[in-house]
Design a protein around this motif. Structure first.
Motif, PDB file in Angstrom:
ATOM      1  N   UNK A   1     -87.629  50.937  16.381  1.00 16.61           N
ATOM      2  CA  UNK A   1     -88.490  51.254  17.424  1.00 16.61           C
ATOM      3  C   UNK A   1     -88.178  51.385  18.778  1.00 16.61           C
ATOM      4  N   UNK A   2     -88.754  51.699  19.798  1.00 16.28           N
ATOM      5  CA  UNK A   2     -88.352  51.420  21.154  1.00 16.28           C
ATOM      6  C   UNK A   2     -88.641  50.144  21.572  1.00 16.28           C
ATOM      7  N   UNK A   3     -87.504  49.685  22.019  1.00 16.88           N
ATOM      8  CA  UNK A   3     -87.723  48.012  22.484  1.00 16.88           C
ATOM      9  C   UNK A   3     -87.619  48.445  23.997  1.00 16.88           C
ATOM     10  N   UNK A   4     -88.620  47.962  24.680  1.00 17.99           N
ATOM     11  CA  UNK A   4     -88.686  48.198  26.216  1.00 17.99           C
ATOM     12  C   UNK A   4     -87.588  47.363  27.086  1.00 17.99           C
ATOM     13  N   UNK A   5     -86.752  48.433  27.828  1.00 17.97           N
ATOM     14  CA  UNK A   5     -85.549  47.820  28.548  1.00 17.97           C
ATOM     15  C   UNK A   5     -84.277  48.109  27.671  1.00 17.97           C
ATOM     16  N   UNK A   6     -84.389  48.331  26.411  1.00 19.31           N
ATOM     17  CA  UNK A   6     -83.199  48.492  25.486  1.00 19.31           C
ATOM     18  C   UNK A   6     -83.010  49.518  24.536  1.00 19.31           C
ATOM     19  N   UNK A   7     -84.258  50.556  24.719  1.00 23.36           N
ATOM     20  CA  UNK A   7     -83.942  51.796  23.916  1.00 23.36           C
ATOM     21  C   UNK A   7     -84.291  51.631  22.547  1.00 23.36           C
ATOM     22  N   UNK A   8     -83.833  52.507  21.736  1.00 20.67           N
ATOM     23  CA  UNK A   8     -84.122  52.382  20.311  1.00 20.67           C
ATOM     24  C   UNK A   8     -83.422  51.135  19.510  1.00 20.67           C
ATOM     25  N   UNK A   9     -84.200  50.561  18.917  1.00 20.08           N
ATOM     26  CA  UNK A   9     -83.367  49.532  17.876  1.00 20.08           C
ATOM     27  C   UNK A   9     -84.138  48.851  16.739  1.00 20.08           C
ATOM     28  N   UNK A  10     -83.544  48.265  15.882  1.00 21.23           N
ATOM     29  CA  UNK A  10     -84.432  47.697  14.872  1.00 21.23           C
ATOM     30  C   UNK A  10     -85.552  46.615  15.300  1.00 21.23           C
ATOM     31  N   UNK A  11     -86.626  46.584  14.932  1.00 20.35           N
ATOM     32  CA  UNK A  11     -87.730  45.779  15.412  1.00 20.35           C
ATOM     33  C   UNK A  11     -87.254  44.324  15.654  1.00 20.35           C
TER      34      UNK A  11
END
Length: 186
Positions: A114-124
């Motif tokens: 998922x897209x993590x606000x402030x961190x980019x793509x990553x696992x939920x």
């Protein structure tokens, strides 16, 4: 005789009500609360009046006050080592429709990209950990030395990031958030 019977029944009802109130208070005494919803207390009600709750199970070896869990208790739970601490292992989004319809629970796979606000793509499940770790570093840099205080405040930052990530991922506004650690789940 009727007055005596009415008095006895009234005293019993009062006693049972008092006992129930005390028991409920006892249940609430074990809970810790924090305002981690950015949209206000309970959030704005969606157009349909539904309620959406994010339930999170944490692989955490600390309690809600930031103190380490009792090692003897962890041994009894066969909790293993501390490698997974801070991970959100279980996430369930519960939707309760307006009007008393049947509630629906949706398990959110922790490894979803998922897209993590402030961190980019990553696992939920990394949304929580990323924000928690950054908050802990920031708090320590500000001179906060109490490990329990750092733990509590960084956990709140992690919860806020996870809520925002889930809202962005699902398009659903989270109205309530509940989190349990390893012992709470047990």
């Amino acid at each position: 005789m009727a007055k005596v019977l009415l008095t006895v029944v009234s005293v019993l009802v009062l006693g049972v009500t008092g006992l129930a109130w005390a028991k409920l208070g006892g249940l609430n005494n074990g809970l810790s609360t924090a305002d981690v919803l950015d949209n206000g207390a309970g959030g704005d009600q969606p157009m349909d009046g539904s309620v959406d709750i994010l339930l999170v199970g944490m692989d955490s070896r600390t309690d809600a006050q930031g103190h380490q869990l009792d090692p003897a208790l962890l041994d009894r739970l066969h909790a293993g080592d501390n490698q997974g601490e801070g991970n959100t292992d279980t996430m369930i989004l519960v939707h309760i429709p307006n009007g008393g319809g049947q509630a629906v629970g949706l398990s959110l796979p922790r490894d979803s990209l998922v897209n993590i606000p402030g961190y980019g793509k990553g696992k939920l499940n990394s949304a929580y950990t990323n924000a928690k770790d950054n908050a802990a570093r920031r708090l320590k840099a500000q001179g906060i030395t109490d490990p329990a205080q750092v733990e509590v405040q960084s956990n709140q930052a992690g919860a806020k990031e996870l809520i925002q990530t889930v809202e962005n991922f699902t398009g659903i506004t989270i109205d309530h958030y509940a989190q349990v650690n390893l012992v709470g789940f047990y």
